[in-house]
Write an enzyme that holds these catalytic residues in place. Sequence first.
Site, PDB file in Angstrom:
ATOM      1  N   ALA A  10      -1.346   2.597 -40.516  1.00 37.87           N
ATOM      2  CA  ALA A  10      -0.395   1.561 -40.097  1.00 37.87           C
ATOM      3  C   ALA A  10       0.478   1.076 -41.258  1.00 37.87           C
ATOM      4  O   ALA A  10       1.713   1.202 -41.236  1.00 37.87           O
ATOM      5  CB  ALA A  10      -1.166   0.402 -39.484  1.00 37.87           C
ATOM      6  N   ALA A  11      -0.185   0.533 -42.295  1.00 39.24           N
ATOM      7  CA  ALA A  11       0.570  -0.095 -43.381  1.00 39.24           C
ATOM      8  C   ALA A  11       1.369   0.935 -44.168  1.00 39.24           C
ATOM      9  O   ALA A  11       2.551   0.719 -44.492  1.00 39.24           O
ATOM     10  CB  ALA A  11      -0.396  -0.840 -44.304  1.00 39.24           C
ATOM     11  N   ARG A  21      14.737   3.830 -45.155  1.00 39.01           N
ATOM     12  CA  ARG A  21      15.981   3.168 -44.726  1.00 39.01           C
ATOM     13  C   ARG A  21      16.620   2.406 -45.882  1.00 39.01           C
ATOM     14  O   ARG A  21      17.836   2.433 -46.066  1.00 39.01           O
ATOM     15  CB  ARG A  21      15.687   2.187 -43.584  1.00 39.01           C
ATOM     16  CG  ARG A  21      15.288   2.855 -42.286  1.00 39.01           C
ATOM     17  CD  ARG A  21      15.335   1.873 -41.121  1.00 39.01           C
ATOM     18  NE  ARG A  21      14.359   0.793 -41.236  1.00 39.01           N
ATOM     19  CZ  ARG A  21      13.097   0.870 -40.828  1.00 39.01           C
ATOM     20  NH1 ARG A  21      12.657   1.986 -40.272  1.00 39.01           N
ATOM     21  NH2 ARG A  21      12.276  -0.155 -40.953  1.00 39.01           N
ATOM     22  N   ALA A  40      -2.270   4.950 -33.595  1.00 39.71           N
ATOM     23  CA  ALA A  40      -2.541   3.567 -33.213  1.00 39.71           C
ATOM     24  C   ALA A  40      -4.046   3.366 -33.141  1.00 39.71           C
ATOM     25  O   ALA A  40      -4.661   3.601 -32.095  1.00 39.71           O
ATOM     26  CB  ALA A  40      -1.879   3.260 -31.873  1.00 39.71           C
ATOM     27  N   CYS A  42      -5.642   0.753 -32.930  1.00 41.34           N
ATOM     28  CA  CYS A  42      -5.998  -0.292 -31.968  1.00 41.34           C
ATOM     29  C   CYS A  42      -6.159   0.275 -30.554  1.00 41.34           C
ATOM     30  O   CYS A  42      -6.763  -0.355 -29.690  1.00 41.34           O
ATOM     31  CB  CYS A  42      -4.926  -1.380 -31.961  1.00 41.34           C
ATOM     32  SG  CYS A  42      -4.505  -1.914 -33.616  1.00 41.34           S
ATOM     33  N   ASP A 284      -5.223  -3.221 -44.598  1.00 37.75           N
ATOM     34  CA  ASP A 284      -6.650  -3.583 -44.584  1.00 37.75           C
ATOM     35  C   ASP A 284      -7.321  -3.570 -45.951  1.00 37.75           C
ATOM     36  O   ASP A 284      -8.470  -4.002 -46.069  1.00 37.75           O
ATOM     37  CB  ASP A 284      -7.425  -2.595 -43.700  1.00 37.75           C
ATOM     38  CG  ASP A 284      -7.327  -2.935 -42.224  1.00 37.75           C
ATOM     39  OD1 ASP A 284      -6.505  -3.804 -41.863  1.00 37.75           O
ATOM     40  OD2 ASP A 284      -8.059  -2.315 -41.434  1.00 37.75           O
ATOM     41  N   ASN A 306       1.053  -3.878 -40.325  1.00 39.71           N
ATOM     42  CA  ASN A 306       2.446  -3.533 -40.062  1.00 39.71           C
ATOM     43  C   ASN A 306       3.404  -4.487 -40.766  1.00 39.71           C
ATOM     44  O   ASN A 306       4.421  -4.063 -41.318  1.00 39.71           O
ATOM     45  CB  ASN A 306       2.711  -3.534 -38.553  1.00 39.71           C
ATOM     46  CG  ASN A 306       2.347  -2.198 -37.943  1.00 39.71           C
ATOM     47  OD1 ASN A 306       3.117  -1.239 -38.011  1.00 39.71           O
ATOM     48  ND2 ASN A 306       1.158  -2.104 -37.388  1.00 39.71           N
ATOM     49  N   TYR A 427       8.834 -23.619 -16.728  1.00 40.52           N
ATOM     50  CA  TYR A 427       7.999 -23.896 -15.549  1.00 40.52           C
ATOM     51  C   TYR A 427       8.658 -23.419 -14.266  1.00 40.52           C
ATOM     52  O   TYR A 427       9.802 -23.752 -13.970  1.00 40.52           O
ATOM     53  CB  TYR A 427       7.729 -25.402 -15.423  1.00 40.52           C
ATOM     54  CG  TYR A 427       7.296 -25.793 -14.024  1.00 40.52           C
ATOM     55  CD1 TYR A 427       6.168 -25.207 -13.436  1.00 40.52           C
ATOM     56  CD2 TYR A 427       8.029 -26.710 -13.255  1.00 40.52           C
ATOM     57  CE1 TYR A 427       5.782 -25.526 -12.149  1.00 40.52           C
ATOM     58  CE2 TYR A 427       7.645 -27.031 -11.965  1.00 40.52           C
ATOM     59  CZ  TYR A 427       6.527 -26.431 -11.410  1.00 40.52           C
ATOM     60  OH  TYR A 427       6.147 -26.734 -10.126  1.00 40.52           O
TER      61      TYR A 427
HETATM   62  C1  LIG Z   1     -11.124   0.638 -32.771  1.00 40.23           C
HETATM   63  C2  LIG Z   1     -10.150  -0.286 -33.440  1.00 40.23           C
HETATM   64  C3  LIG Z   1      -9.446  -1.209 -32.673  1.00 40.23           C
HETATM   65  C4  LIG Z   1      -8.555  -2.079 -33.289  1.00 40.23           C
HETATM   66  N1  LIG Z   1      -7.864  -2.974 -32.513  1.00 40.23           N
HETATM   67  C5  LIG Z   1      -6.984  -3.802 -33.097  1.00 40.23           C
HETATM   68  C6  LIG Z   1      -6.209  -4.701 -32.308  1.00 40.23           C
HETATM   69  O1  LIG Z   1      -6.338  -4.737 -31.082  1.00 40.23           O
HETATM   70  N2  LIG Z   1      -5.335  -5.526 -32.947  1.00 40.23           N
HETATM   71  C7  LIG Z   1      -5.165  -5.493 -34.303  1.00 40.23           C
HETATM   72  O2  LIG Z   1      -4.335  -6.239 -34.840  1.00 40.23           O
HETATM   73  N3  LIG Z   1      -5.864  -4.631 -35.072  1.00 40.23           N
HETATM   74  C8  LIG Z   1      -6.767  -3.802 -34.511  1.00 40.23           C
HETATM   75  N4  LIG Z   1      -7.465  -2.915 -35.273  1.00 40.23           N
HETATM   76  C9  LIG Z   1      -7.276  -2.913 -36.742  1.00 40.23           C
HETATM   77  C10 LIG Z   1      -6.148  -2.001 -37.157  1.00 40.23           C
HETATM   78  O3  LIG Z   1      -6.299  -0.734 -36.593  1.00 40.23           O
HETATM   79  C11 LIG Z   1      -6.149  -1.904 -38.677  1.00 40.23           C
HETATM   80  O4  LIG Z   1      -5.928  -3.204 -39.169  1.00 40.23           O
HETATM   81  C12 LIG Z   1      -5.083  -0.972 -39.197  1.00 40.23           C
HETATM   82  O5  LIG Z   1      -5.324   0.330 -38.813  1.00 40.23           O
HETATM   83  C13 LIG Z   1      -5.054  -1.037 -40.718  1.00 40.23           C
HETATM   84  O6  LIG Z   1      -4.115  -0.142 -41.162  1.00 40.23           O
HETATM   85  P1  LIG Z   1      -4.088   0.337 -42.658  1.00 40.23           P
HETATM   86  O7  LIG Z   1      -2.942   1.281 -42.761  1.00 40.23           O
HETATM   87  O8  LIG Z   1      -4.112  -0.808 -43.576  1.00 40.23           O
HETATM   88  O9  LIG Z   1      -5.472   1.064 -42.914  1.00 40.23           O
HETATM   89  P2  LIG Z   1      -6.227   2.277 -42.175  1.00 40.23           P
HETATM   90  O10 LIG Z   1      -5.897   2.308 -40.736  1.00 40.23           O
HETATM   91  O11 LIG Z   1      -7.650   2.152 -42.579  1.00 40.23           O
HETATM   92  O12 LIG Z   1      -5.628   3.566 -42.869  1.00 40.23           O
HETATM   93  C14 LIG Z   1      -5.891   3.851 -44.206  1.00 40.23           C
HETATM   94  C15 LIG Z   1      -5.762   5.329 -44.431  1.00 40.23           C
HETATM   95  O13 LIG Z   1      -5.889   5.577 -45.800  1.00 40.23           O
HETATM   96  C16 LIG Z   1      -6.676   6.728 -45.999  1.00 40.23           C
HETATM   97  N5  LIG Z   1      -7.269   6.696 -47.340  1.00 40.23           N
HETATM   98  C17 LIG Z   1      -8.263   5.896 -47.778  1.00 40.23           C
HETATM   99  N6  LIG Z   1      -8.547   6.159 -49.068  1.00 40.23           N
HETATM  100  C18 LIG Z   1      -7.733   7.149 -49.461  1.00 40.23           C
HETATM  101  C19 LIG Z   1      -7.559   7.846 -50.658  1.00 40.23           C
HETATM  102  N7  LIG Z   1      -8.283   7.572 -51.740  1.00 40.23           N
HETATM  103  N8  LIG Z   1      -6.623   8.810 -50.707  1.00 40.23           N
HETATM  104  C20 LIG Z   1      -5.872   9.088 -49.612  1.00 40.23           C
HETATM  105  N9  LIG Z   1      -5.996   8.456 -48.440  1.00 40.23           N
HETATM  106  C21 LIG Z   1      -6.909   7.497 -48.363  1.00 40.23           C
HETATM  107  C22 LIG Z   1      -7.714   6.586 -44.895  1.00 40.23           C
HETATM  108  O14 LIG Z   1      -8.366   7.810 -44.655  1.00 40.23           O
HETATM  109  C23 LIG Z   1      -6.855   6.144 -43.743  1.00 40.23           C
HETATM  110  O15 LIG Z   1      -6.294   7.233 -43.078  1.00 40.23           O
HETATM  111  C24 LIG Z   1      -8.367  -2.030 -34.680  1.00 40.23           C
HETATM  112  C25 LIG Z   1      -9.059  -1.084 -35.450  1.00 40.23           C
HETATM  113  C26 LIG Z   1      -9.934  -0.223 -34.842  1.00 40.23           C
HETATM  114  C27 LIG Z   1     -10.686   0.778 -35.678  1.00 40.23           C
END
Ligand SMILES: Cc1cc2nc3c(=O)[nH]c(=O)nc-3n(C[C@H](O)[C@H](O)[C@H](O)COP(=O)(O)OP(=O)(O)OC[C@H]3O[C@@H](n4cnc5c(N)ncnc54)[C@H](O)[C@@H]3O)c2cc1C
Length: 548
Positions: A10-11, A21, A40, A42, A284, A306, A427
């Site tokens: 996501a991030a 962009r 996604a 989530c 995260d 995001n 309303y």
């Molecule tokens: C089942 C589930 C349901 C969810 N539902 C919700 C919801 O309803 N609402 C909500 O707001 N949030 C929800 N979340 C949380 C949301 O998905 C996460 O907050 C979001 O994915 C975080 O994104 P991120 O990019 O920070 O990290 P991540 O999604 O953890 O992605 C990080 C990526 O970095 C990679 N990585 C890690 N270390 C290394 C490295 N050393 N070298 C290269 N790559 C690496 C990982 O493999 C991973 O692919 C949910 C999460 C899950 C698992």
Amino acid sequence: MRLVILGGVAAGTKAAARARREYPDADVTIVTQDEYVAYAGCGLPYFVGGEISEAKELIVRTPDEFKQENGINVLTRHQATRIDPATHEVQVRDLTTGTDSLFPYDKLIIATGAVPILPNIDGITLKRVSTVRGLTDAKKIRALLDTGKLKTAVVIGGGFIGLEMAENLGRQGLHVKVVELKAAILPGFDPEIAALAQKHLLEHGVEVFTGEAVTRILGNAHGEAIGVETNARTLEADLVILSAGIRPNTEVAAAAGINTDHRGLILVDEYLQTNLPDIFAVGDCASVRNRITGKDTYSPMGSTANKTGRVVVANLFAPTEAFPGVQGTTIVRLFKLNAARTGLSTDEARDAGFDVETVLVPTPDRAHYYPGNRMIITKLIADKPTHRLLGAQVIGEGVVDKPIDTLALGIAMGITVDQLSGMDLAYTPPFASALSSSLVAANVMLNKLAGKLRGVSPDQLALDDPMLQLLDVRSEPEFLISSIPGAINIPLQELLQRRDELEPTRPTVVVCKVGRRAYSAALQLQRLGFTDVRILDGGMTGWPYETE
Ligand SMILES: Cc1cc2nc3c(=O)[nH]c(=O)nc-3n(C[C@H](O)[C@H](O)[C@H](O)COP(=O)(O)OP(=O)(O)OC[C@H]3O[C@@H](n4cnc5c(N)ncnc54)[C@H](O)[C@@H]3O)c2cc1C
């Protein structure tokens, strides 16, 4: 500019897209150890549950699309193993070939996310035991369900993900049980709201055991999970979901000298910059500020990932766009029940030093006579001296996302309960009541703050107090259907004639269906000289515990 981004869910992908962009000439590379990018997370529980039929529907963009449409290089199955801040290089291992190479960067964004916390118990490596973090996990669980052989599941952990999984497994006919170590499920919600959710889960066949620890996962001769043992019982399980929390994935960052906190969370300033030049962290793996307390907090949410992924790009060359922080806004659906929160919980508000008042107010989510209306219960948490709204929680079968977003906006703007009460909200009967749920709750809060009304929250009602006089002022038929153990029934209309049945000096708590009749009764009793009268917040509608 050579921009290297570690992590591509996501991030990381949000940052890459905006960087492309903003800096059309930049060389943007995403390095991620995963097989998939830009999916996604989530949506995973809903793919497992079959509401989303194909895994590919969760993939926002593939590496090829990133390359062709955005000119962004994506290296999947590539793991960053070392960051050298002095030379501005990242060492990356190709997980397919095992070879290492160095990637120079001008700017580095760390978006390595989080990893599930694995309980330290026997059996977690058995087959049919899975975490739910990425698409690979979700596909594995989906494939197991597709065999049609699974009948029972245990979910370890009663947080959002665990409960979403419980719902989705339950909807497919599995007998699901949830084991939660803490005293309540749904972290961040107040106990009585969590208890309402727990009651609803049970009504849909999902039993929750709180305050229990799983001590072992049991397996059969084929190395497949068949159950779990807790410190209190043994539960059958053809499938075990490990959902006992997550921790930031930051070892590589910490080894490079990037400051982390006790949880391993990368500490960033409001511009999402780490303590090292040209290195930023988002999503995260990074801290954010709580916009009410001002303290660093953990917000492992897709929404935060995001937003921070987007904001960080504005700050690569100079601190330009501050990230305003988070206030814990979340929402979850559990079968027919919706639950949402924003701001501080009651305990969080007290811990932050506020002098707290709360209300719990059931109302229909639209005009009470309009077909399809459903009950929702609004909890407001406010600061007594200033009337500032600090937090809100809304739960029920009706629409909760609209009120929680309105309340979230208000809390972010520092609104008082008085200002909320005067809001001009939309309303018409199909959508709302003339006084919408949030405004009714604000008015009840104003009555409390003015001392006109005293209440007690369901989780604080001391049923074991022998002096307590619990008075139910609903009609007799309503009382006979369900009542709180120990309650005396005197319908509101009979209260004056039957007042001798009550003792004016004993602490008295009055209950009705939603609170309106109880408030009238409390006022009457006070006029009659009763010295300690409170109403039960939320009435029978908000009562989550045992009834007769
Ligand atoms: C089942 C589930 C349901 C969810 N539902 C919700 C919801 O309803 N609402 C909500 O707001 N949030 C929800 N979340 C949380 C949301 O998905 C996460 O907050 C979001 O994915 C975080 O994104 P991120 O990019 O920070 O990290 P991540 O999604 O953890 O992605 C990080 C990526 O970095 C990679 N990585 C890690 N270390 C290394 C490295 N050393 N070298 C290269 N790559 C690496 C990982 O493999 C991973 O692919 C949910 C999460 C899950 C698992």
